[in-house]
Design a protein around this motif. Structure first.
Motif, mmCIF file in Angstrom:
data_model
loop_
_atom_site.group_PDB
_atom_site.id
_atom_site.type_symbol
_atom_site.label_atom_id
_atom_site.label_comp_id
_atom_site.label_asym_id
_atom_site.label_seq_id
_atom_site.Cartn_x
_atom_site.Cartn_y
_atom_site.Cartn_z
ATOM 1 N N LEU A 1 0.821 -1.203 0.000
ATOM 2 C CA LEU A 1 0.000 0.000 0.000
ATOM 3 C C LEU A 1 0.865 1.269 0.000
ATOM 4 O O LEU A 1 1.516 1.572 0.997
ATOM 5 C CB LEU A 1 -0.911 0.005 1.228
ATOM 6 C CG LEU A 1 -1.780 -1.245 1.416
ATOM 7 C CD1 LEU A 1 -2.418 -1.222 2.797
ATOM 8 C CD2 LEU A 1 -2.839 -1.319 0.322
ATOM 9 N N PRO A 2 0.884 2.024 -1.098
ATOM 10 C CA PRO A 2 1.624 3.294 -1.117
ATOM 11 C C PRO A 2 0.966 4.320 -0.195
ATOM 12 O O PRO A 2 -0.267 4.399 -0.116
ATOM 13 C CB PRO A 2 1.532 3.742 -2.584
ATOM 14 C CG PRO A 2 1.171 2.506 -3.357
ATOM 15 C CD PRO A 2 0.329 1.687 -2.427
ATOM 16 N N THR A 3 1.764 5.107 0.476
ATOM 17 C CA THR A 3 1.221 6.094 1.409
ATOM 18 C C THR A 3 0.374 7.147 0.698
ATOM 19 O O THR A 3 -0.607 7.633 1.262
ATOM 20 C CB THR A 3 2.349 6.797 2.186
ATOM 21 O OG1 THR A 3 3.340 7.274 1.267
ATOM 22 C CG2 THR A 3 2.992 5.854 3.182
ATOM 23 N N PHE A 4 0.743 7.507 -0.538
ATOM 24 C CA PHE A 4 -0.032 8.545 -1.221
ATOM 25 C C PHE A 4 -1.459 8.077 -1.483
ATOM 26 O O PHE A 4 -2.401 8.879 -1.454
ATOM 27 C CB PHE A 4 0.653 8.992 -2.517
ATOM 28 C CG PHE A 4 0.691 7.962 -3.617
ATOM 29 C CD1 PHE A 4 -0.403 7.756 -4.442
ATOM 30 C CD2 PHE A 4 1.837 7.223 -3.839
ATOM 31 C CE1 PHE A 4 -0.362 6.816 -5.457
ATOM 32 C CE2 PHE A 4 1.894 6.278 -4.851
ATOM 33 C CZ PHE A 4 0.793 6.075 -5.660
ATOM 34 N N GLU A 5 -1.651 6.763 -1.720
ATOM 35 C CA GLU A 5 -2.998 6.241 -1.928
ATOM 36 C C GLU A 5 -3.791 6.238 -0.627
ATOM 37 O O GLU A 5 -4.984 6.557 -0.608
ATOM 38 C CB GLU A 5 -2.929 4.837 -2.526
ATOM 39 C CG GLU A 5 -2.425 4.801 -3.961
ATOM 40 C CD GLU A 5 -2.464 3.406 -4.553
ATOM 41 O OE1 GLU A 5 -2.827 2.448 -3.820
ATOM 42 O OE2 GLU A 5 -2.138 3.253 -5.751
ATOM 43 N N LEU A 6 -3.128 5.877 0.467
ATOM 44 C CA LEU A 6 -3.803 5.883 1.762
ATOM 45 C C LEU A 6 -4.196 7.300 2.168
ATOM 46 O O LEU A 6 -5.257 7.514 2.770
ATOM 47 C CB LEU A 6 -2.910 5.252 2.829
ATOM 48 C CG LEU A 6 -2.579 3.773 2.640
ATOM 49 C CD1 LEU A 6 -1.675 3.293 3.774
ATOM 50 C CD2 LEU A 6 -3.847 2.929 2.593
ATOM 51 N N ALA A 7 -3.325 8.264 1.838
ATOM 52 C CA ALA A 7 -3.631 9.654 2.177
ATOM 53 C C ALA A 7 -4.916 10.101 1.496
ATOM 54 O O ALA A 7 -5.751 10.793 2.094
ATOM 55 C CB ALA A 7 -2.474 10.554 1.777
ATOM 56 N N LYS A 8 -5.086 9.708 0.250
ATOM 57 C CA LYS A 8 -6.305 10.059 -0.469
ATOM 58 C C LYS A 8 -7.518 9.349 0.132
ATOM 59 O O LYS A 8 -8.576 9.953 0.331
ATOM 60 C CB LYS A 8 -6.167 9.678 -1.945
ATOM 61 C CG LYS A 8 -5.146 10.495 -2.718
ATOM 62 C CD LYS A 8 -5.038 10.004 -4.146
ATOM 63 C CE LYS A 8 -4.020 10.801 -4.944
ATOM 64 N NZ LYS A 8 -3.874 10.285 -6.340
#
Length: 296
Positions: A260-267
């Motif tokens: 899980l990339p952090t940028f996707e989780l942030a969104k």
């Protein structure tokens, strides 16, 4: 402190003296979890690098609960004793395990300009003894505590280096192994309601990355473009917020086994970083250009 929605939860964060590990530990404690943190050094090192005591002080100053444990994750006995202590002090409870310990930074910086066939044979062990083998060992011990309680989450701190060329082959192989570990172990843990994921931060404005930049600058390389990127990159606390969101996600089992990339989780979770910071990009091409540039 923020609303302590992780009250009563027990966490372990390995490699929490500084950088991403520290950020994760601080955020878990801020959310109410009792956090066991590990590292090789309890007190500040001569070179100014962070320490467990420093992380613990920050957590305690914010009203959090933290237990610093000096632990050399290259030694199986140290790891075994860590989990035995957590089990004994918490009635067998462990809710969150974050595998972040990594010991390859120094040799990666030192041997950066060489091809892999000219690296010392110790490169593999320096990177993957702690960064891969011990991650597996911690996951075994963590699972033994989580499975009987039918609850828990294990998070491997990985990177995009598991799916693209980054730093050197030993590093990439190790990160690919960390990701595969999460995928395969998750298959067996799923029926016990225990989640296992890999977390992929982007460039992070941590002490280690700035050490890489300094080393490149000392070699006479132009690092201004990369320095500008890193100075605005994700903060360690941002990565910690991603971890907290994962641990409190009621649908976490839908993500188990994934990287899980952090940028996707942030969104997805609406996570905000400090002003002026944030995910550099969600483009692998831009990230690839960054990591294969002059500082790596």
């Amino acid at each position: 402190m923020a609303t302590p929605f992780l009250n009563g939860k027990i966490s372990i964060v390995t490699g929490a003296s500084r950088g991403i590990g520290k950020g994760i530990a601080v955020q878990l404690a801020t959310a109410g979890s009792k956090v066991y943190i590990t590292g090789r050094t309890l007190h500040l090192q001569e070179d100014g690098r962070g320490s467990l005591a420093e992380t613990a002080r920050e957590i305690h100053s914010q009203g959090g609960v933290c237990v610093p444990i000096q632990c050399d994750h290259s030694k199986d006995s140290d790891t075994e004793q860590l989990f035995a202590r957590v089990k004994e002090e918490n009635g067998g409870q462990l809710d969150i395990l974050v595998n972040n310990a990594f010991s390859g930074n120094d040799i990666m910086i030192k041997e950066r300009v060489k091809s892999f066939w000219d690296h010392p044979l110790s490169m593999w062990d320096d990177i993957n003894n702690v960064g891969l083998r011990n991650v597996y060992l911690c996951s075994i011990y963590g699972s033994r505590l989580m499975v009987p309680r039918k609850s828990g989450i294990i998070i491997n701190i990985s990177s995009a280096g598991g799916s693209m060329c980054m730093f050197n082959p030993a590093y990439g192989i190790g990160k690919a192994g960390v990701d595969r570990m999460a995928a395969d172990c998750a298959l067996e843990l799923k029926k016990h309601n225990v989640a296992f994921v890999s977390l992929l931060p982007g460039p992070v404005s941590s002490e280690t990355v700035f050490t890489l930049i300094k080393a490149a600058k000392d070699r006479g390389e132009n690092v201004q473009d990369y320095k500008s990127v890193v100075e605005k990159a994700e903060t360690p606390d941002f990565v910690g917020k991603c971890v907290v969101s994962l641990t409190s996600d009621p649908s976490i089992m839908e993500k188990t086994g994934k990287a899980l990339p952090t940028f996707e989780l942030a969104k997805e979770y609406g996570i905000k970083d400090e002003q002026g910071h944030g995910p550099v990009t969600d483009s692998k091409e831009v990230l690839l250009n960054f990591v294969q540039g002059h500082i790596i």
